[in-house]
Design a protein around this motif. Structure first.
Motif, PDB file in Angstrom:
ATOM      1  N   PHE A 195      18.520  14.261  40.210  1.00 53.66           N
ATOM      2  CA  PHE A 195      17.317  13.576  40.683  1.00 53.66           C
ATOM      3  C   PHE A 195      17.587  12.155  41.177  1.00 53.66           C
ATOM      4  N   HIS A 196      18.335  11.393  40.433  1.00 54.01           N
ATOM      5  CA  HIS A 196      18.615  10.016  40.846  1.00 54.01           C
ATOM      6  C   HIS A 196      19.474  10.024  42.107  1.00 54.01           C
ATOM      7  N   GLU A 197      19.238   9.076  42.990  1.00 57.74           N
ATOM      8  CA  GLU A 197      20.024   8.993  44.222  1.00 57.74           C
ATOM      9  C   GLU A 197      21.300   8.176  43.994  1.00 57.74           C
ATOM     10  N   LYS A 198      22.005   8.508  42.939  1.00 56.44           N
ATOM     11  CA  LYS A 198      23.285   7.856  42.675  1.00 56.44           C
ATOM     12  C   LYS A 198      24.342   8.424  43.628  1.00 56.44           C
ATOM     13  N   PRO A 199      25.393   7.667  43.900  1.00 53.51           N
ATOM     14  CA  PRO A 199      26.448   8.173  44.782  1.00 53.51           C
ATOM     15  C   PRO A 199      27.126   9.412  44.195  1.00 53.51           C
ATOM     16  N   LEU A 200      27.642  10.250  45.076  1.00 52.33           N
ATOM     17  CA  LEU A 200      28.506  11.351  44.670  1.00 52.33           C
ATOM     18  C   LEU A 200      29.896  10.770  44.440  1.00 52.33           C
ATOM     19  N   VAL A 201      30.497  11.081  43.315  1.00 51.76           N
ATOM     20  CA  VAL A 201      31.806  10.513  42.970  1.00 51.76           C
ATOM     21  C   VAL A 201      32.820  11.640  42.824  1.00 51.76           C
ATOM     22  N   LEU A 202      33.878  11.558  43.608  1.00 52.97           N
ATOM     23  CA  LEU A 202      34.969  12.527  43.558  1.00 52.97           C
ATOM     24  C   LEU A 202      36.215  11.824  43.013  1.00 52.97           C
ATOM     25  N   ILE A 203      36.770  12.372  41.938  1.00 52.44           N
ATOM     26  CA  ILE A 203      37.980  11.819  41.340  1.00 52.44           C
ATOM     27  C   ILE A 203      38.990  12.960  41.197  1.00 52.44           C
ATOM     28  N   SER A 204      40.095  12.842  41.905  1.00 51.08           N
ATOM     29  CA  SER A 204      41.094  13.908  41.840  1.00 51.08           C
ATOM     30  C   SER A 204      42.497  13.328  41.996  1.00 51.08           C
ATOM     31  N   ALA A 205      43.489  14.175  41.806  1.00 57.03           N
ATOM     32  CA  ALA A 205      44.879  13.741  41.924  1.00 57.03           C
ATOM     33  C   ALA A 205      45.213  13.295  43.337  1.00 57.03           C
ATOM     34  N   ASN A 206      44.526  13.876  44.327  1.00 56.72           N
ATOM     35  CA  ASN A 206      44.856  13.606  45.727  1.00 56.72           C
ATOM     36  C   ASN A 206      43.844  12.730  46.458  1.00 56.72           C
ATOM     37  N   ASN A 207      42.662  12.561  45.880  1.00 59.43           N
ATOM     38  CA  ASN A 207      41.611  11.902  46.659  1.00 59.43           C
ATOM     39  C   ASN A 207      40.539  11.343  45.726  1.00 59.43           C
ATOM     40  N   ASN A 208      40.263  10.044  45.830  1.00 65.45           N
ATOM     41  CA  ASN A 208      39.143   9.428  45.130  1.00 65.45           C
ATOM     42  C   ASN A 208      38.129   8.970  46.175  1.00 65.45           C
ATOM     43  N   MET A 209      36.864   9.322  45.951  1.00 63.45           N
ATOM     44  CA  MET A 209      35.879   9.036  46.983  1.00 63.45           C
ATOM     45  C   MET A 209      34.505   8.836  46.354  1.00 63.45           C
ATOM     46  N   THR A 210      33.739   7.894  46.895  1.00 67.37           N
ATOM     47  CA  THR A 210      32.345   7.687  46.503  1.00 67.37           C
ATOM     48  C   THR A 210      31.495   7.724  47.761  1.00 67.37           C
ATOM     49  N   VAL A 211      30.504   8.596  47.779  1.00 70.05           N
ATOM     50  CA  VAL A 211      29.680   8.785  48.971  1.00 70.05           C
ATOM     51  C   VAL A 211      28.205   8.653  48.604  1.00 70.05           C
ATOM     52  N   SER A 212      27.484   7.823  49.340  1.00 71.49           N
ATOM     53  CA  SER A 212      26.040   7.667  49.136  1.00 71.49           C
ATOM     54  C   SER A 212      25.307   8.334  50.297  1.00 71.49           C
ATOM     55  N   ILE A 213      24.404   9.235  49.988  1.00 71.78           N
ATOM     56  CA  ILE A 213      23.604   9.920  51.001  1.00 71.78           C
ATOM     57  C   ILE A 213      22.146   9.861  50.555  1.00 71.78           C
ATOM     58  N   GLU A 214      21.322   9.153  51.295  1.00 75.20           N
ATOM     59  CA  GLU A 214      19.918   8.999  50.930  1.00 75.20           C
ATOM     60  C   GLU A 214      19.134  10.272  51.221  1.00 75.20           C
ATOM     61  N   ASN A 215      18.129  10.505  50.415  1.00 72.17           N
ATOM     62  CA  ASN A 215      17.214  11.605  50.678  1.00 72.17           C
ATOM     63  C   ASN A 215      16.212  11.191  51.753  1.00 72.17           C
ATOM     64  N   PRO A 216      15.667  12.140  52.494  1.00 71.81           N
ATOM     65  CA  PRO A 216      14.664  11.797  53.510  1.00 71.81           C
ATOM     66  C   PRO A 216      13.364  11.322  52.874  1.00 71.81           C
ATOM     67  N   LYS A 217      12.551  10.600  53.627  1.00 71.00           N
ATOM     68  CA  LYS A 217      11.257  10.128  53.139  1.00 71.00           C
ATOM     69  C   LYS A 217      10.426  11.289  52.628  1.00 71.00           C
ATOM     70  N   HIS A 218      10.352  12.350  53.422  1.00 71.13           N
ATOM     71  CA  HIS A 218       9.652  13.570  53.023  1.00 71.13           C
ATOM     72  C   HIS A 218      10.732  14.520  52.509  1.00 71.13           C
ATOM     73  N   ILE A 219      10.873  14.603  51.195  1.00 68.40           N
ATOM     74  CA  ILE A 219      12.074  15.199  50.619  1.00 68.40           C
ATOM     75  C   ILE A 219      12.218  16.692  50.913  1.00 68.40           C
ATOM     76  N   GLN A 220      11.118  17.340  51.299  1.00 76.26           N
ATOM     77  CA  GLN A 220      11.220  18.762  51.643  1.00 76.26           C
ATOM     78  C   GLN A 220      11.444  19.001  53.145  1.00 76.26           C
ATOM     79  N   GLN A 221      11.725  17.939  53.890  1.00 78.55           N
ATOM     80  CA  GLN A 221      11.871  18.073  55.335  1.00 78.55           C
ATOM     81  C   GLN A 221      12.945  19.092  55.718  1.00 78.55           C
ATOM     82  N   PHE A 222      14.117  18.996  55.129  1.00 83.33           N
ATOM     83  CA  PHE A 222      15.200  19.916  55.496  1.00 83.33           C
ATOM     84  C   PHE A 222      14.910  21.332  55.023  1.00 83.33           C
ATOM     85  N   HIS A 223      14.258  21.458  53.889  1.00 82.76           N
ATOM     86  CA  HIS A 223      13.834  22.772  53.400  1.00 82.76           C
ATOM     87  C   HIS A 223      12.898  23.451  54.399  1.00 82.76           C
TER      88      HIS A 223
END
Length: 331
Positions: free
Chosen positions: A267-295
């Motif tokens: 539910f929280h719009e916290k960043p996605l955090v990937l931690i691995s042996a080969n790749n560390n990454m933090t990605v923030s992707i905001e939800n749309p204003k109307h959260i069911q838009q893509f649905h």
């Protein structure tokens, strides 16, 4: 009604239950999505129905659901009422031979959801359920990481979700979300269903699940503390805990692989955090204003463009109902 297999330039929708969820989250996308038109809404209170229609510039409003369902101009119905009425309205929509989208959960029980699923399947009518997180870009990115093997072979998923009791909970005032007749698991039904449904999309369907559900606070009759463990069909294990009377709001999911892990929130719009042996990454992707838009756009792409299979159907939502009922000890 025109056969739903025939391409149409516009599908005209009606909404049953134009309450708070439809104000920003779900109602506007039915107007904003090219190929869809929102032509009517229904609410039992005429003053509120008329007010909603005027504010959202919708040409018709009803106080009787049957009148909306049987309106010849309407091709499809979005049922946005509390879950205990979903079956009642959905069967009427099926009888009218119209496309249907039901707010989640499909019903408060697997048994009633199965009835809905079977009749829409028999009539070959499209049935969608508003587990809209399956269509959100942030979770599509998450699935891309998993499918690409960013953390190797998936071993386990765990989710802890908790929040303090609200003032409404403490006051004893009526809230359908904690009415055991409508939501046996209380907030678990409304909130945990989103995550458990998403996990089936990300990791495959769950084949076995066990749970413990109790009421610790005594503020209402529905359950307020739940724990569960499960196993997906591909052997990935899972565990979850949900508590709706704790000291703080926590929403943490961790997926463990044999070469790394991914951390995110349902539910929280916290960043996605990937931690691995080969790749560390933090990605923030905001939800749309109307959260069911893509649905809603995904429904358009399946129904009109016919170039996409919607990720949240009656079948997938039925599986989520089965998981929930198993956790709550109803099956």
């Amino acid at each position: 009604m025109e056969n739903v297999s025939t391409p149409k330039k516009t599908i005209k929708w009606g909404i049953i239950g134009c309450g708070n969820v439809t104000e920003v989250k779900s109602g506007p996308p039915y107007k904003l999505t090219e190929g869809f038109e929102l032509v009517a809404v229904m609410r039992r209170n005429e003053i509120k129905a008329k007010d909603y229609a005027e504010r959202h510039q919708i040409k018709k409003y009803y106080t009787d659901a049957d009148a909306l369902i049987n309106d010849d101009e309407i091709d499809a119905i979005y049922i946005a009422t509390p879950p205990d009425t979903h079956k009642f309205y959905a069967l009427k929509v099926a009888e009218a031979g119209k496309i249907c989208c039901i707010e989640k959960p499909m019903t408060p029980s697997y048994a009633d959801s199965l009835i809905i699923y079977k009749i829409f399947k028999e009539k070959e009518l499209p049935l969608f359920v508003a587990y809209y997180r399956r269509s959100l870009p942030r979770f599509k990115k998450l699935k891309e990481w998993l499918d690409n093997g960013e953390i190797g072979t998936i071993r386990h998923i765990t989710w802890h979700h908790s929040k303090p009791a609200s003032e409404i909970d403490k006051s004893g005032a009526y809230n359908w979300r904690t009415d055991a007749k409508i939501a046996p698991g209380g907030y678990f039904d409304d909130l945990a269903s989103h995550g458990l449904d998403l996990f089936s999309l990300l990791l495959g369907d769950i084949k076995d699940v066990k749970g413990i559900a109790t009421n610790q606070q005594g503020y209402y009759e529905a359950k307020d503390a739940i724990t569960a463990c499960w196993i997906h069909e591909n052997g990935i294990t899972g565990s979850g805990s949900w508590n709706f009377g704790s000291d703080s709001h926590i929403d943490t999911v961790i997926i463990y692989g044999n070469t790394g892990r991914i951390e995110f929130a349902v539910f929280h719009e916290k960043p996605l955090v990937l931690i691995s042996a080969n790749n560390n990454m933090t990605v923030s992707i905001e939800n749309p204003k109307h959260i069911q838009q893509f649905h809603v756009e995904d429904m358009r792409d399946e129904l009109i463009h016919k170039n996409y299979q919607h990720p949240s159907t009656g079948k997938s939502a039925l599986h989520t109902n089965w998981v929930m009922d198993k956790i709550l000890g109803k099956l």
